[in-house]
Each structure stands twice: as C-alpha cells, then as structure tokens.
Design a protein around this motif. Structure first.
Motif, PDB file in Angstrom:
ATOM      1  N   VAL A  50      40.502  48.068  32.459  1.00  0.00           N
ATOM      2  CA  VAL A  50      40.113  48.006  33.870  1.00  0.00           C
ATOM      3  C   VAL A  50      41.336  47.601  34.683  1.00  0.00           C
ATOM      4  CG1 VAL A  50      38.648  46.852  35.566  1.00  0.00           C
ATOM      5  CG2 VAL A  50      37.700  47.490  33.345  1.00  0.00           C
ATOM      6  N   ASP A  54      38.220  46.837  39.091  1.00  0.00           N
ATOM      7  CA  ASP A  54      37.065  47.708  39.277  1.00  0.00           C
ATOM      8  C   ASP A  54      37.260  49.169  38.872  1.00  0.00           C
ATOM      9  OD1 ASP A  54      38.759  48.557  41.302  1.00  0.00           O
ATOM     10  OD2 ASP A  54      37.247  48.431  42.886  1.00  0.00           O
ATOM     11  N   ARG A  55      38.418  49.506  38.320  1.00  0.00           N
ATOM     12  CA  ARG A  55      38.679  50.914  37.996  1.00  0.00           C
ATOM     13  C   ARG A  55      38.921  51.069  36.502  1.00  0.00           C
ATOM     14  NH1 ARG A  55      43.823  54.109  39.140  1.00  0.00           N
ATOM     15  NH2 ARG A  55      44.571  52.050  39.695  1.00  0.00           N
ATOM     16  N   VAL A  57      40.186  52.947  33.378  1.00  0.00           N
ATOM     17  CA  VAL A  57      41.260  53.915  33.180  1.00  0.00           C
ATOM     18  C   VAL A  57      41.483  54.113  31.688  1.00  0.00           C
ATOM     19  CG1 VAL A  57      43.744  54.292  33.482  1.00  0.00           C
ATOM     20  CG2 VAL A  57      42.413  53.285  35.322  1.00  0.00           C
ATOM     21  N   ALA A 112      33.448  48.207  34.733  1.00  0.00           N
ATOM     22  CA  ALA A 112      33.721  48.934  35.982  1.00  0.00           C
ATOM     23  C   ALA A 112      32.442  49.551  36.543  1.00  0.00           C
ATOM     24  CB  ALA A 112      34.779  50.005  35.748  1.00  0.00           C
ATOM     25  N   HIS A 116      30.570  48.658  40.337  1.00  0.00           N
ATOM     26  CA  HIS A 116      30.216  49.614  41.388  1.00  0.00           C
ATOM     27  C   HIS A 116      28.713  49.792  41.535  1.00  0.00           C
ATOM     28  CE1 HIS A 116      34.309  50.874  42.249  1.00  0.00           C
ATOM     29  NE2 HIS A 116      34.528  50.774  40.952  1.00  0.00           N
TER      30      HIS A 116
END
Length: 161
Positions: A50, A54-55, A57, A112, A116
């Motif tokens: 992460v 929040d992403r 990858v 993640a 969201h």
C-alpha cells in the motif's frame, strides 16, 4: 540513483539501479521479505503493498525510484505491539489462509479496499480482490475475513492498527 522512502514508518535511503523493481528493493535493500514475488508479471498479486495509506500497488510493476518520497506499507507493518491487525485476525478467525503465499498481497489489497469502501458488499470485495490469485482457499473464507474486518474496523477503515 538515491531513493528515500518510508516503509512501515521507518525511513530508508538507498542507492538503487534505475531498473530495480520495488518488490526487490523491499526484499533485498530493506530486508522485508513479507512482500512475495509469485509471477514477476503482475498476474498474481502476491507482491501488493500500500502506497501513501490508500493505494494498493503490485510492487513487481513499480520501480523503486517511482516510490521515492512515498510511504509504503508492507505486511510487516500491520501488526502492532505483538497484536494482529483486525484484518490479520479476521483471516485467522475465518480460515482465510492456507499455504499463506498469497496472504500478504490479499491483506494489503483488502487494506486499500476497506480504506475506500469501509462497508463493502460481497460483490465489492470479490471485485476488489480480483487481481490477487489464491491457489488454495477458493476465496470464500477470504471474503468472509474481509467482511469480518470491515465490521471490526468500521468507518475509520483499514489503516495499520
């Protein structure tokens, strides 16, 4: 080239070859071997980390140089003070792991996802985990684990404990 990153709250500054993949930087330069490399083609999701909280990858598709200046969360950063993160506990409670090879990537993808979508439906969870392959579990217990963690974490969502 010099790379400055924060991994699990710890700063790292290393000289790397421009072509060094983030997965190998984490495993070799940072000595954090929880990030697994399963395929080297971005197909399996075992290498997910992460970025910036929040992403999710796939670290086998990102150069270490691209991570310069960013915060990275690996599976080693989830548990705190010897206490499992709520998502790790849910994987344990719901039998969401077997061999464990895909587990770090599943956990971090779910982190993640829950950031969201704090209250995802089963369909949302399945779609969110679609880029992660598991050859052992059949996914049902992994989905149950993410549902359990969503209930435990609530609106604050999935940041490290």
């Amino acid at each position: 080239m010099k790379v400055h990153v924060k991994v699990n709250g710890v700063g790292y500054e290393r000289d790397v070859e421009p072509r060094t993949l983030l997965a190998y930087f984490l495993r070799e330069d940072c000595r954090l071997t929880g990030t697994h490399v399963g395929c080297d083609t971005s197909s399996c999701g075992c290498c997910v980390v992460v970025i910036d909280g929040d992403r999710a990858v796939k670290s086998c598709t990102m150069f270490a140089a691209q991570a310069d200046g960013h915060d990275i969360l690996t599976v080693e950063g989830l548990a705190e003070g010897g206490k499992l993160h709520a998502l790790q506990q849910a994987f344990w409670d719901q039998h969401g792991l077997q061999c464990g090879y895909c587990t770090p990537g599943m956990l971090l993808t779910a982190i993640a996802l829950l950031k969201h979508q704090p209250n995802p439906s089963e369909a949302d969870i399945r779609a969110g985990l679609a880029g992660n392959l598991c050859r052992c579990t059949g996914y049902n217990n992994i989905v149950k684990a993410v549902q359990q963690a969503a209930g435990t974490l609530g609106p604050a969502a999935a940041g490290a404990s």
